[in-house]
Design a protein around this motif. Sequence first.
Motif, PDB file in Angstrom:
ATOM      1  N   ASN A   1       0.814  -1.204   0.000  1.00 42.50           N
ATOM      2  CA  ASN A   1       0.000   0.000   0.000  1.00 42.50           C
ATOM      3  C   ASN A   1       0.852   1.261   0.000  1.00 42.50           C
ATOM      4  O   ASN A   1       1.828   1.369   0.734  1.00 42.50           O
ATOM      5  CB  ASN A   1      -0.927  -0.003   1.219  1.00 42.50           C
ATOM      6  CG  ASN A   1      -1.868  -1.184   1.196  1.00 42.50           C
ATOM      7  OD1 ASN A   1      -2.581  -1.394   0.224  1.00 42.50           O
ATOM      8  ND2 ASN A   1      -1.853  -1.979   2.264  1.00 42.50           N
TER       9      ASN A   1
ATOM     10  N   TYR B   1       0.496   5.563   0.084  1.00 42.76           N
ATOM     11  CA  TYR B   1      -0.414   6.667   0.379  1.00 42.76           C
ATOM     12  C   TYR B   1       0.321   7.995   0.345  1.00 42.76           C
ATOM     13  O   TYR B   1       1.519   8.074   0.635  1.00 42.76           O
ATOM     14  CB  TYR B   1      -1.025   6.512   1.775  1.00 42.76           C
ATOM     15  CG  TYR B   1      -1.821   5.261   2.009  1.00 42.76           C
ATOM     16  CD1 TYR B   1      -3.163   5.190   1.669  1.00 42.76           C
ATOM     17  CD2 TYR B   1      -1.229   4.142   2.601  1.00 42.76           C
ATOM     18  CE1 TYR B   1      -3.906   4.040   1.905  1.00 42.76           C
ATOM     19  CE2 TYR B   1      -1.970   2.990   2.832  1.00 42.76           C
ATOM     20  CZ  TYR B   1      -3.300   2.947   2.485  1.00 42.76           C
ATOM     21  OH  TYR B   1      -4.026   1.799   2.721  1.00 42.76           O
TER      22      TYR B   1
ATOM     23  N   LYS C   1       1.172   1.143  -8.742  1.00 43.44           N
ATOM     24  CA  LYS C   1       0.438   1.901  -7.728  1.00 43.44           C
ATOM     25  C   LYS C   1       0.130   3.307  -8.242  1.00 43.44           C
ATOM     26  O   LYS C   1       0.993   3.957  -8.842  1.00 43.44           O
ATOM     27  CB  LYS C   1       1.267   2.005  -6.445  1.00 43.44           C
ATOM     28  CG  LYS C   1       1.771   0.674  -5.920  1.00 43.44           C
ATOM     29  CD  LYS C   1       2.727   0.876  -4.758  1.00 43.44           C
ATOM     30  CE  LYS C   1       3.351  -0.435  -4.326  1.00 43.44           C
ATOM     31  NZ  LYS C   1       4.306  -0.276  -3.214  1.00 43.44           N
TER      32      LYS C   1
ATOM     33  N   ILE D   1      -1.770   6.802  -6.749  1.00 46.76           N
ATOM     34  CA  ILE D   1      -2.288   7.352  -5.504  1.00 46.76           C
ATOM     35  C   ILE D   1      -2.607   8.826  -5.653  1.00 46.76           C
ATOM     36  O   ILE D   1      -2.015   9.544  -6.465  1.00 46.76           O
ATOM     37  CB  ILE D   1      -1.286   7.131  -4.353  1.00 46.76           C
ATOM     38  CG1 ILE D   1      -0.003   7.941  -4.583  1.00 46.76           C
ATOM     39  CG2 ILE D   1      -0.952   5.644  -4.217  1.00 46.76           C
ATOM     40  CD1 ILE D   1       0.971   7.879  -3.423  1.00 46.76           C
TER      41      ILE D   1
ATOM     42  N   ARG E   1      -8.596   2.476  -0.314  1.00 44.18           N
ATOM     43  CA  ARG E   1      -7.652   1.645  -1.039  1.00 44.18           C
ATOM     44  C   ARG E   1      -8.384   0.535  -1.777  1.00 44.18           C
ATOM     45  O   ARG E   1      -9.441   0.063  -1.337  1.00 44.18           O
ATOM     46  CB  ARG E   1      -6.619   1.019  -0.097  1.00 44.18           C
ATOM     47  CG  ARG E   1      -7.192   0.209   1.034  1.00 44.18           C
ATOM     48  CD  ARG E   1      -6.108  -0.484   1.846  1.00 44.18           C
ATOM     49  NE  ARG E   1      -5.444  -1.484   1.042  1.00 44.18           N
ATOM     50  CZ  ARG E   1      -5.866  -2.739   0.925  1.00 44.18           C
ATOM     51  NH1 ARG E   1      -6.960  -3.131   1.552  1.00 44.18           N
ATOM     52  NH2 ARG E   1      -5.211  -3.600   0.190  1.00 44.18           N
TER      53      ARG E   1
ATOM     54  N   TRP F   1      -3.144  -0.807  -8.208  1.00 43.54           N
ATOM     55  CA  TRP F   1      -3.482  -0.369  -6.853  1.00 43.54           C
ATOM     56  C   TRP F   1      -3.841   1.115  -6.880  1.00 43.54           C
ATOM     57  O   TRP F   1      -3.201   1.901  -7.560  1.00 43.54           O
ATOM     58  CB  TRP F   1      -2.292  -0.561  -5.917  1.00 43.54           C
ATOM     59  CG  TRP F   1      -1.744  -1.959  -5.902  1.00 43.54           C
ATOM     60  CD1 TRP F   1      -1.169  -2.646  -6.933  1.00 43.54           C
ATOM     61  CD2 TRP F   1      -1.736  -2.832  -4.789  1.00 43.54           C
ATOM     62  NE1 TRP F   1      -0.791  -3.900  -6.528  1.00 43.54           N
ATOM     63  CE2 TRP F   1      -1.129  -4.036  -5.212  1.00 43.54           C
ATOM     64  CE3 TRP F   1      -2.171  -2.712  -3.464  1.00 43.54           C
ATOM     65  CZ2 TRP F   1      -0.953  -5.119  -4.363  1.00 43.54           C
ATOM     66  CZ3 TRP F   1      -1.991  -3.790  -2.617  1.00 43.54           C
ATOM     67  CH2 TRP F   1      -1.390  -4.979  -3.063  1.00 43.54           C
TER      68      TRP F   1
ATOM     69  N   THR G   1      -5.121   4.455  -4.161  1.00 41.54           N
ATOM     70  CA  THR G   1      -5.477   4.986  -2.847  1.00 41.54           C
ATOM     71  C   THR G   1      -5.886   6.446  -2.991  1.00 41.54           C
ATOM     72  O   THR G   1      -5.505   7.125  -3.947  1.00 41.54           O
ATOM     73  CB  THR G   1      -4.317   4.890  -1.833  1.00 41.54           C
ATOM     74  OG1 THR G   1      -3.214   5.700  -2.280  1.00 41.54           O
ATOM     75  CG2 THR G   1      -3.859   3.459  -1.650  1.00 41.54           C
TER      76      THR G   1
END
Length: 351
Positions: A18, A20, A144, A146, A280, A299, A301
């Motif tokens: 994860n 952020y 990812k 974000i 998420r 992914w 977030t």
Amino acid sequence: MRKLFFLLLAILLLCSHNLYVKMETYFLQPNQEAILSLYNGTFEQSENIITRDRMLDASLIAQGKRTAIHTSQWKDQDSTITQLAFNTSEAGTYVVGVATKARNIELSAEKFNDYLEHDGVLDMLEQRTNDSLLDQDAVESYEKHIKAIYQVGDIKTNDWGTVLGYPIEFVPRANPYEKYSGEKLEIQLLLHSEPLSNQLVFADYIKGSHSHAHENHSHEHEHDGEKHSHNHANSDSEHSHSHESHGEETHTHTSGQQLRTNDQGIIMVDLPEDGIYYLRTIHMTRVTDSDELTHQSKWATLTFEVSHKHGADTHTHDHEHDHEHSLPTWVFVLGSLLLIGLLFLIFRKKN
């Protein structure tokens, strides 16, 4: 020794999925010095930095303009957090986004199944179960994407709704800074700029420094019981910080609200208290046309902060309630005189 190294590397990557955008508070003042941090691990603990070669994009959106954040502006702290020091400039609602390049990771069947369970990729776990593939190892390509939305000053601008064009991203349907604790916020999830339906999303929150400061200023009379209740609500997130062993300790990254997008890719997020909210999701698909990969995942977030609506008098009802049950002084005086007069007449009549 080499096998041990790659095993430890796999565990580290597995436990640090994860990513952020995190700030102490998302309520800032114009021309204020502030720090933006990339947390790679959980929302409350970063495990490692984001190297500059992994950054596919880093952008700031303000006043209708998108500005690239150069890689040289990022600094590393303690080999775990990547940070950006900046000046907030003028008032408005701002958006910051970061996208990383895809990377591959090879996992045994056991570790892959464990990761799917504890990171909330439950649809893929169900698919592997139904297809009798739980004993199959995996090579996953993951990336990812974000975003964070923060508010500078009191002027609200429309940048909150900007679509960055990432392969996957959350886009609010209203300005989060025109919502307040106790309300709800609609958020849309896009995959390649199209609504992503039937996707599992997790939403949670923690107390922010902004909400703590307000509590210390105006709620000193509150009991410790309320604080204990909030900490308990986030205990799963704190427990998930331990990555010693997947086999020895049960942990999860799926605390908070568990939501699923509708046909338009929209979820309704509850905002029960003041705090920093973070969403998420992991969109994963099987790869059948590659000799190298078995799965691809994207992914996403999103973080923002929520406060209560200012100006409400929370004590009005209590004061009115007290007045309703209390009698004015003159009523007691008049009642006492009447009682004395009545007793006097009765006494005189008897004589």
